[in-house]
Design a protein around this motif. Structure first.
Motif, PDB file in Angstrom:
ATOM      1  N   HIS A   1      -6.221  -0.663   6.059  1.00 60.89           N
ATOM      2  CA  HIS A   1      -6.087   0.126   7.237  1.00 60.89           C
ATOM      3  C   HIS A   1      -7.144  -0.923   8.234  1.00 60.89           C
ATOM      4  CE1 HIS A   1      -4.854   3.021   4.576  1.00 60.89           C
ATOM      5  NE2 HIS A   1      -5.997   3.179   3.929  1.00 60.89           N
TER       6      HIS A   1
ATOM      7  N   ASP B   1       1.153   2.705   3.362  1.00 67.24           N
ATOM      8  CA  ASP B   1       0.594   3.912   3.169  1.00 67.24           C
ATOM      9  C   ASP B   1       1.504   4.964   2.763  1.00 67.24           C
ATOM     10  OD1 ASP B   1      -1.693   5.140   2.484  1.00 67.24           O
ATOM     11  OD2 ASP B   1      -2.539   5.720   4.462  1.00 67.24           O
TER      12      ASP B   1
ATOM     13  N   LYS C   1      -9.537   0.447  -6.698  1.00 66.45           N
ATOM     14  CA  LYS C   1      -9.341   0.803  -5.086  1.00 66.45           C
ATOM     15  C   LYS C   1     -10.718   1.597  -4.735  1.00 66.45           C
ATOM     16  CE  LYS C   1      -7.708   2.811  -1.128  1.00 66.45           C
ATOM     17  NZ  LYS C   1      -6.737   3.728  -1.265  1.00 66.45           N
TER      18      LYS C   1
ATOM     19  N   HIS D   1       0.869  -1.114  -0.034  1.00 68.56           N
ATOM     20  CA  HIS D   1       0.169  -0.062  -0.022  1.00 68.56           C
ATOM     21  C   HIS D   1       0.928   1.515  -0.205  1.00 68.56           C
ATOM     22  CE1 HIS D   1      -4.119   1.883   1.227  1.00 68.56           C
ATOM     23  NE2 HIS D   1      -3.327   2.890   1.130  1.00 68.56           N
TER      24      HIS D   1
ATOM     25  N   HIS E   1       1.273   5.476  -2.171  1.00 70.11           N
ATOM     26  CA  HIS E   1       0.903   6.333  -2.865  1.00 70.11           C
ATOM     27  C   HIS E   1       2.101   7.236  -3.457  1.00 70.11           C
ATOM     28  CE1 HIS E   1      -3.332   6.030  -1.794  1.00 70.11           C
ATOM     29  NE2 HIS E   1      -2.694   5.715  -0.533  1.00 70.11           N
TER      30      HIS E   1
HETATM   31 ZN   LIG Z   1      -3.619   4.799   1.166  1.00 70.34          ZN
END
Ligand SMILES: [Zn+2]
Length: 400
Positions: free
Chosen positions: A236, A313, A174, A64, A66
């Motif tokens: 999450h 993340d 997503k 995960h 970005h």
């Molecule tokens: Zn994320």
């Protein structure tokens, strides 16, 4: 001249399957693939590559990230990264990929960006050592959280129809099905973003395209809905509770817990700095309790046998690409997972989510992509705080 085959001696091997670590193992490699893994025994010939003082494991997978966002705490810089056009994004993504590679991460699974720059990068930029599995732009409900990483379906268009229409070139879908965690009120849950039936049709639409679905969901109801819809992974999953964890274990749904995000917020607030935006009034004590609650859920997941994938993340505030990965692995250790289970979550689990069947394990038929970390498995997590030696197709890869 390149020899036809290569023998690598490993002091210790953690193969990524979750099986116990082995000592004194030889990997036989031909044309970039492992052909055999066997005890070194009484090998008459010296190995081509002697890594007898190191632990070998598959290259890592961050499940995960970005890529268009950096973990920078500079709020002006973060704002700029949310608005940048493709040429600037290309440079930013390239820098982040270099950081992953330096830490032995060769697959990243991207959770989306507002303009879909990461998906463009995947199809436009020259391929490098790090493979990107991209969601393009995430989906969120109109007026709800998710603009930073995606968009809502167009007016009067159902999510499933939007997915059927707008998934060209994507590796997975997503969907954002809850809000962010409150950093001010402990355990505050948000309502699901999509109605249960709409979410079910959305997952079916992705399924028809052969695309797995990663769902951002915190809280009991948003997670329960995503599981009932048949999603592939829960991202999450803060405050999802025991019933959901039991359903995940029963249905082989993968959990990507991203504990490191809360640790990063905590560090930031402990320095007396502000988070800004919707979290401007964040409370350090609540952030720490969020983290501890997630660790308690991880312990429960371990007892229930939930399959995990390590994802950071990266790009979230204070979560840096590459370096955050080992920190997330250490949270799994804190929750009582064995080193073999942690490595499986950090390798084969994420590789499967990213669509690979020939990466993430060190076994016959797999790509000979591995990292070598000095010392035995017991010191692996401490040693991984430094960049490991990276080998691709059995050859040392210099990050130059
Ligand atoms: Zn994320």
């Amino acid at each position: 001249m390149r020899p036809a085959s290569l023998r690598v001696l490993a002091g210790w091997l953690i193969d990524g399957s979750g099986a116990p670590a082995r000592t004194d193992v030889v990997l036989e490699i031909k044309a970039g693939r492992i052909t055999a893994v066997r005890p070194s025994g009484r090998d008459p010939l010296p190995p081509d590559l002697d890594l007898s003082s190191a632990t070998l494991l598959p290259t890592l997978v961050d499940a995960h990230v970005h890529l268009t966002m950096s973990g920078s705490a500079d709020l002006a810089r973060r704002q700029r990264q949310l608005r940048m056009e493709y040429p600037e994004a290309e440079a930013v993504i390239g820098r982040h990929l270099a950081r992953h590679r330096r830490r032995g991460i060769t697959v990243v699974r991207d959770g989306g960006d507002h303009y879909g720059h990461t998906l463009s990068y995947k199809h436009r930029a020259a391929p490098g050592a790090v493979h990107i599995a991209a969601a393009g732009r995430a989906w969120h409900a109109p007026g709800r959280y998710g603009r930073l990483i995606g968009r809502p379906p167009a007016a009067r268009i159902e999510l499933g129809a939007a997915i059927a229409r707008c998934s060209v070139g994507m590796d997975h879908v997503k969907i954002v099905n809850s809000g962010l965690n409150s950093l001010r009120i402990f355990g505050k849950e948000t309502a699901p973003q999509f109605a249960a039936a709409e979410l079910r049709r959305a997952v079916a639409a992705a399924d028809a395209l052969g695309l797995p679905v990663m769902v951002h969901a915190n809280g009991r109801h948003p997670v329960a809905e995503a599981l009932a819809a048949g999603c592939t992974s829960i991202e999450h999953g803060f405050f999802m509770g025991r019933t959901n964890l039991e359903a995940m274990a029963a249905g082989s749904v993968v959990w990507v817990p991203t504990v490191v995000t809360m640790a990063a917020y905590g560090r930031h607030l402990a320095q007396g700095r502000e988070i800004g935006g919707a979290a401007a009034d964040a409370d350090l004590d609540v952030v720490r309790r969020n983290r501890d609650h997630q660790l308690a859920q991880l312990r429960m997941a371990r007892r229930l046998g939930v399959r995990l994938a390590v994802g950071t993340d990266a790009g979230s505030l204070g979560v840096d690409h590459g370096t955050a990965f080992v920190e997330e692995m250490r949270f799994l250790a804190q929750a009582g997972f064995t080193i073999e289970a942690i490595v499986a979550a950090a390798t084969s689990s994420g590789a499967r989510l990213a669509g690979f069947s020939d990466r993430g394990r060190l076994a016959a038929g797999q790509r000979a992509d591995f990292i070598a970390v000095p010392g035995p498995p017991q010191t692996l997590l401490a040693r991984l705080t430094a960049p490991p030696a990276l080998y691709l197709a059995g050859r040392h890869h210099s990050s130059g």
